[in-house]
Write a protein that holds these residues in place. Structure first.
Motif, PDB file in Angstrom:
ATOM      1  N   TYR A  82       1.196  -1.271   0.043  1.00  0.00           N
ATOM      2  CA  TYR A  82      -0.048  -0.157   0.022  1.00  0.00           C
ATOM      3  C   TYR A  82       1.259   1.129   0.335  1.00  0.00           C
ATOM      4  CZ  TYR A  82      -3.206   3.756   2.439  1.00  0.00           C
ATOM      5  OH  TYR A  82      -3.837   5.069   1.375  1.00  0.00           O
ATOM      6  N   PHE A  83       1.632   1.725   0.786  1.00  0.00           N
ATOM      7  CA  PHE A  83       2.321   2.433   0.644  1.00  0.00           C
ATOM      8  C   PHE A  83       3.477   2.678  -0.626  1.00  0.00           C
ATOM      9  CE2 PHE A  83       1.555   2.157   5.315  1.00  0.00           C
ATOM     10  CZ  PHE A  83       1.466   4.091   5.236  1.00  0.00           C
ATOM     11  N   ARG A  84       4.259   1.398  -0.991  1.00  0.00           N
ATOM     12  CA  ARG A  84       4.739   1.504  -1.973  1.00  0.00           C
ATOM     13  C   ARG A  84       3.636   1.999  -3.675  1.00  0.00           C
ATOM     14  NH1 ARG A  84       5.558  -2.541  -6.421  1.00  0.00           N
ATOM     15  NH2 ARG A  84       4.507  -3.964  -4.852  1.00  0.00           N
ATOM     16  N   GLU A  85       2.616   1.314  -3.362  1.00  0.00           N
ATOM     17  CA  GLU A  85       1.629   2.020  -4.600  1.00  0.00           C
ATOM     18  C   GLU A  85       0.062   2.215  -3.767  1.00  0.00           C
ATOM     19  OE1 GLU A  85      -0.137   0.871  -9.037  1.00  0.00           O
ATOM     20  OE2 GLU A  85       0.998   0.367  -8.040  1.00  0.00           O
ATOM     21  N   PRO A  86      -0.455   3.576  -2.854  1.00  0.00           N
ATOM     22  CA  PRO A  86      -1.730   3.712  -2.540  1.00  0.00           C
ATOM     23  C   PRO A  86      -2.916   3.286  -3.675  1.00  0.00           C
ATOM     24  CG  PRO A  86      -0.506   5.527  -1.700  1.00  0.00           C
ATOM     25  CD  PRO A  86       0.470   4.583  -2.991  1.00  0.00           C
ATOM     26  N   LYS A  87      -3.919   2.194  -2.824  1.00  0.00           N
ATOM     27  CA  LYS A  87      -4.432   1.935  -3.651  1.00  0.00           C
ATOM     28  C   LYS A  87      -6.170   0.743  -2.598  1.00  0.00           C
ATOM     29  CE  LYS A  87      -2.550   0.209  -7.673  1.00  0.00           C
ATOM     30  NZ  LYS A  87      -2.588  -1.435  -8.744  1.00  0.00           N
ATOM     31  N   TRP A  88      -7.022   1.356  -3.198  1.00  0.00           N
ATOM     32  CA  TRP A  88      -8.286   1.143  -1.752  1.00  0.00           C
ATOM     33  C   TRP A  88      -8.415  -0.072  -2.208  1.00  0.00           C
ATOM     34  CZ3 TRP A  88     -10.721   3.551   1.285  1.00  0.00           C
ATOM     35  CH2 TRP A  88     -11.282   5.264   0.769  1.00  0.00           C
ATOM     36  N   THR A  89      -8.253  -1.437  -3.109  1.00  0.00           N
ATOM     37  CA  THR A  89      -7.935  -2.516  -3.250  1.00  0.00           C
ATOM     38  C   THR A  89      -7.403  -2.653  -1.478  1.00  0.00           C
ATOM     39  OG1 THR A  89      -8.388  -2.746  -5.778  1.00  0.00           O
ATOM     40  CG2 THR A  89      -8.240  -4.419  -4.246  1.00  0.00           C
ATOM     41  N   THR A  90      -6.066  -2.304  -1.529  1.00  0.00           N
ATOM     42  CA  THR A  90      -4.692  -3.051  -0.629  1.00  0.00           C
ATOM     43  C   THR A  90      -5.033  -2.375   0.572  1.00  0.00           C
ATOM     44  OG1 THR A  90      -3.310  -2.230  -2.796  1.00  0.00           O
ATOM     45  CG2 THR A  90      -2.304  -3.028  -0.896  1.00  0.00           C
ATOM     46  N   ALA A  91      -5.571  -1.068   1.046  1.00  0.00           N
ATOM     47  CA  ALA A  91      -6.176  -0.641   1.701  1.00  0.00           C
ATOM     48  C   ALA A  91      -7.196  -1.335   2.356  1.00  0.00           C
ATOM     49  CB  ALA A  91      -6.310   0.538   2.287  1.00  0.00           C
TER      50      ALA A  91
END
Length: 516
Positions: free
Chosen positions: A158-167
């Protein structure tokens, strides 16, 4: 293109071999398992109740069943596989351990590990001493560790590439982890705050990250608040063990302060001489820290602890700033939770520190790889050889059982189950032996407090039973000297023992002995 394909195949080989090895280790350890651990007996018996009793009754069976998700999973696996309850639990734990192994390697890859570092990471997690020691235990911690590592993996992504799915996946993994251990809720509440530590990002980006990670919890907390508004008569206790987090947040500091004052007064009054009683605060603080560090090192193992210190000293793990913040965040929350638990209860089990050790172990593959790269140096070659030897010895003792077997307990219990009539009045002085006799069912928890008291059969009270099954260890024979003296005229109908001399003696009380 060809090089990428080869790299993909080589990387998948690591996962495939780690996959098979983890299953093999779990199978070997479960096969050699002598007896089910006491907590496991609670989980198994509560799992047997799941299909035939209300969940409230299941939760009241024994202390461990108060957190019923694990027992329900075991019940579901029994229905799905038609295995016995112990075998279903072992299979479930094997799957959880497999997830932990695979996720550990994935996290090392996410941290920038090369192919060789991934191979080392596989060896590090597969042959961790304390992790393998606990594989045989039927405990809900296995599920927590697996989902906890899944959450770390998704937060790194998430902190590499913030996305809603990952969150959402991060939230989901910790919510499921919370169903196994309440610590999952602590990580769920605490970790979003690291969003403010990414100085390279704007305040708008950090605020958005914080809100994205917190949105599911905001919805859940809003639902709980609405529930309390609609049903104000219900207390926090009705929330189950979630109430523990709320109570700890409200009263934890004062409980720690009370324990500190009590321990300090006892130390000054009963341990330290009058001349040094004023230093009780310093001594107590040093005792807590030393005690904690000792347990962390033992849980981690000496070899891994040495590699961890080497990695910190030399900077062998060259991670991106974003990933370092996440990993250190997990370390910080673990230390606060476990050190606080030790300070409050003056006790900590090694399995409570496994979650911390799994994160600290992330530095170990990079440290070992650094020593391999510096093989040309005699000093580094000697350090690597010594570390490998210490790690190998520790790993071997985690897989191969060198202690004295407890198989005699299971053998005795199985013999009693087959040879003693169900309607016979049986006395057993050991919890695990009681379980294997299959004579008590869920009444085992009701009878256990009395059965563990020697006075229950002292002064001729043993005559009220049809059979006695006594587990005797060398250190206990002195405590039971009076009972053994009373039974001197009786010859055991069966004796089961191990090489250490610990044994189970089964006595049949005939009609003649029953008469006073």
């Amino acid at each position: 293109m060809r090089d990428k394909a080869l790299a993909f195949v080589r990387e998948n080989q690591i996962y495939f071999i780690a996959f098979l090895t983890s299953l093999l280790i779990s199978a070997c350890i479960d096969y050699r398992d002598s007896v089910i651990n006491p907590d496991g007996i609670c989980y198994l018996l509560s799992a047997q109740m799941v299909g035939s009793a209300p969940i409230k009754e299941v939760m009241q069976l024994c202390p461990q069943s108060q957190w019923p998700f694990y027992s329900t999973l075991i019940f579901a696996f029994v229905k799905l596989t038609h295995l016995s309850f112990p075998m279903a639990a072992y299979l479930l734990n094997g799957l959880f351990s497999l997830i932990s192994v695979m996720m550990f390697i994935c996290i090392v890859r996410e941290l920038g590990g090369s192919g060789r570092v991934l191979w080392i990471a596989a060896l590090v997690i597969l042959f961790n001493h304390q992790f393998n020691i606990l594989r045989e235990n039927i405990i809900r911690d296995h599920g927590f560790w697996a989902l906890y590592l899944v959450s770390l993996f998704y937060l790194l992504r998430y902190f590499r590439e913030p996305k809603w799915t990952t969150a959402l996946l991060w939230n989901a993994s910790l919510l499921v982890a919370t169903l196994f251990r309440i610590e999952g809720a602590v990580f769920l509440l605490a970790m979003p705050f690291i969003s403010w530590c990414f100085i390279g990002r704007s305040w708008k980006e950090r605020t958005l990250s914080f809100l994205m990670l917190n949105l599911p919890m905001i919805i859940i907390c809003g639902g709980i608040a609405m529930w309390h508004l609609v049903y104000p008569q219900h207390s926090v206790d009705r929330l189950g063990r979630v109430g523990e987090v709320i109570n700890q947040m409200h009263h934890g500091f004062f409980m720690l302060l009370d324990r500190y004052q009590t321990s300090k007064a006892a130390l000054a009054q009963h341990v330290l001489p009058p001349e040094s009683s004023t230093d009780a605060s310093v001594v107590l603080f040093l005792v807590w820290i030393s005690w904690y560090l000792y347990n962390v090192v033992i849980t981690l193992s000496l070899g891994y602890a040495a590699m961890l210190l080497y990695a910190w000293k030399t900077g062998a793990a060259r991670w991106r700033a974003n990933t370092s913040v996440v990993v250190w965040g997990y370390v910080a929350v673990n230390v606060i939770v476990t050190l606080g638990f030790l300070a409050e209860h003056l006790f900590i089990s090694k399995r409570y520190l496994i979650a911390l050790s799994l994160v600290l172990m992330l530095w170990v593959p990079f440290a070992l790889n650094d020593l391999i790269e510096k093989w040309g140096s005699l000093r580094h070659r000697a350090a690597l050889s010594l570390a490998a030897l210490v790690i190998f010895i520790s790993a071997l003792s985690g897989i191969v059982e060198f202690g004295h077997s407890k198989f005699y307990i299971r053998s005795a219990g199985n013999w009693i189950a087959e040879s003693v009539p169900e309607n016979a009045k049986l006395y057993v002085n050991d919890f695990q032996l009681m379980y294997y006799t299959r004579h008590f069912g869920i009444r085992i928890f009701e009878l256990l407090p009395d059965y563990l008291q020697i006075n229950s059969i002292a002064h001729g009270k043993w005559k009220q039973y049809d059979y006695l099954a006594l587990r005797l260890r060398n250190r206990e024979e002195g405590e039971m000297a009076g009972i053994l003296e009373e039974l001197a005229g009786l010859k055991p109908v069966k004796v089961f023992s191990n090489r250490r001399g610990n044994h189970v003696a089964v006595y049949k009380i005939t009609q003649k002995e029953t008469v006073s």
